[in-house]
Design an enzyme around this catalytic site. Structure first.
Site, mmCIF file in Angstrom:
data_model
loop_
_atom_site.group_PDB
_atom_site.id
_atom_site.type_symbol
_atom_site.label_atom_id
_atom_site.label_comp_id
_atom_site.label_asym_id
_atom_site.label_seq_id
_atom_site.Cartn_x
_atom_site.Cartn_y
_atom_site.Cartn_z
ATOM 1 N N LYS A 109 0.870 -0.973 0.850
ATOM 2 C CA LYS A 109 -0.089 -0.295 -0.127
ATOM 3 C C LYS A 109 1.227 0.956 0.199
ATOM 4 C CE LYS A 109 -0.904 0.436 5.495
ATOM 5 N NZ LYS A 109 -0.126 -0.949 5.756
ATOM 6 N N HIS A 113 0.829 -3.538 15.089
ATOM 7 C CA HIS A 113 1.532 -2.600 14.366
ATOM 8 C C HIS A 113 1.257 -1.964 15.401
ATOM 9 C CE1 HIS A 113 2.275 -0.111 11.301
ATOM 10 N NE2 HIS A 113 1.677 -0.586 10.216
ATOM 11 N N GLU A 135 6.533 -5.568 8.770
ATOM 12 C CA GLU A 135 5.726 -5.288 7.619
ATOM 13 C C GLU A 135 6.210 -3.902 7.187
ATOM 14 O OE1 GLU A 135 1.904 -5.076 8.802
ATOM 15 O OE2 GLU A 135 1.306 -7.548 9.071
#
Length: 405
Positions: free
Chosen positions: A67, A195, A265
């Site tokens: 993204k 996250h 990530e």
């Protein structure tokens, strides 16, 4: 001079040469392309960031967050470096699979997925995905029963550029209930993820998140799940990466056995510094007359808030333009510092890029403005507002290749 510093110097030289080349091409072209911004992408910078990752977090496998920037050559470069990919939609999964990436290197990391997206992932052979609520488990059971699941636990860095705690992550009081429901549905939970937020700053947020991940890990094992993965998420920035990496290394080593598979990530960590954006000044307002004397002059460029500068709104980023004077009018301008407000091309009053910046001399229409560190959440968030295109030409270089410069 250290190897990284040499690489950065080579990168800057090569990017500047590429900018000069592209501006000459544009100036010789009579089409409308001369009114469009363009990127210079140094894929060598991506390679250096990967080396830096492996040096600081050798036991944590990066799964690039698509993204952040889905540029196809960037994705191909990362695939060649051996990274995995964090995808959140059908199109992101398709973009990575088109490159020939093994589905095992893809995590469908969106905690809240549509049935169509789960069906696509299942048919493509992507099995690892994330959940943080009861209803998601029921959807997964119906559309992707073979999934290997990561329970996303609540984590939040309130000082991050963008916090995720309000939207994602199961709080500690819910994790056992979620795990029990997964067991009832005969789903396979294999790990825990979190996250702390985009652009993380608080080291303690990682410490707490890893501690909470360990609790959920133990809960899952007590229910009979074979837990083997911890996903520490993203949010990594250049400015404090070493400190955060050290914190993560120490906390993981303290709380999990070495047999655990650790993944992450990262997005902006890889993409941000690799892209430079170059915009053209398309109009100018000089403040003339007694009343306007104290007001700052205005420049209007061919890209703005609704294009590649959405971070001005989302992350309150302060952009620092570098003036590239047009060759034709270079001598015919005032010297000395000049202050400007820089606006985007739309007719919206919020479409500003910089409220107040100082350039080394007068800027004119047809000049160019260079912006560094424009690879993260730029073109990925661009809109077609006011009819402007989201397509930005990119010229690629590689400062890691020996035959360049």
């Amino acid at each position: 001079m250290q190897k990284a510093a040499v690489g950065d110097l080579r990168s800057e030289q090569l990017v500047n040469l590429a900018i000069e080349y592209q501006i000459r091409q544009i100036n010789s072209d009579q089409s409308n392309v001369q009114d469009n911004p363009f990127f210079i992408a140094d894929l060598g910078q991506v390679t250096r960031q990967h080396r830096r990752w492996k040096l600081n977090l050798p036991s944590v496998q990066p799964f690039y967050a698509v993204k952040c920037n889905s540029d196809s050559l960037l994705l191909r470069t990362l695939a060649g470096l051996g990274t995995g990919f964090d995808c959140a939609s059908i199109e992101e999964m398709r973009s990575v699979l088109t490159l020939g990436v093994d589905p095992a290197r893809i995590i469908f990391a969106n905690p809240c997925k549509s049935a169509a997206a789960l069906n696509y992932a299942s048919e493509a052979g992507i099995v690892t995905t994330v959940f943080d609520n009861i209803d998601e488990l029921d959807t997964i059971r119906h559309h992707m029963p073979e999934a290997q699941l990561l329970l996303r636990v609540y984590a939040n860095d309130a000082s991050a550029l963008i916090s995720f705690g309000d939207k994602f992550g199961a709080p500690a009081c819910m994790t056992r209930t979620l795990l029990k429901r997964a067991k009832e549905l005969s789903l396979d939970v294999i790990g825990v993820s979190f996250h702390v937020g985009t652009g993380a700053n608080d080291l303690s947020s990682f410490q707490k998140a890893i501690k909470d991940a360990r609790v959920a890990f133990d809960q899952a094992e007590s229910l009979g799940f074979n837990m083997r993965i911890v996903d520490v998420g993203g949010g990594f920035q250049d400015k404090n990466f070493g400190e955060i990496a050290s914190t993560i290394r120490n906390c993981l080593a303290e709380r999990f056995p070495s047999t655990t598979r650790f993944i992450a990530e990262p997005g902006r960590f890889y993409a941000r510094a690799a892209f430079t954006l170059v915009c053209r000044v398309i109009s100018r307002r000089r403040q003339v007359g007694e009343v306007c004397r104290e007001q700052v002059d205005m420049l209007y460029q061919n890209d703005g808030l609704y294009g590649n500068f959405m971070n001005c709104l989302m992350e309150k980023e302060i952009f620092r333009p570098i003036l590239i004077p047009d060759e034709i009018s270079f001598k015919d301008r005032e010297s000395g510092s000049h202050r400007y407000t820089i606006w985007g091309p739309t007719c919206d009053g919020c479409d500003y890029v910089v409220r107040d910046t100082t350039l080394p001399c007068e800027a004119k229409v047809r000049d160019w403005l260079k912006y560094k560190n424009m690879g993260a959440y730029t073109n990925a968030t661009a809109t077609r507002f006011n009819g402007f295109s989201t397509s930005t030409f990119t010229l690629y270089v590689d400062s890691e290749l020996p035959n360049q410069i």
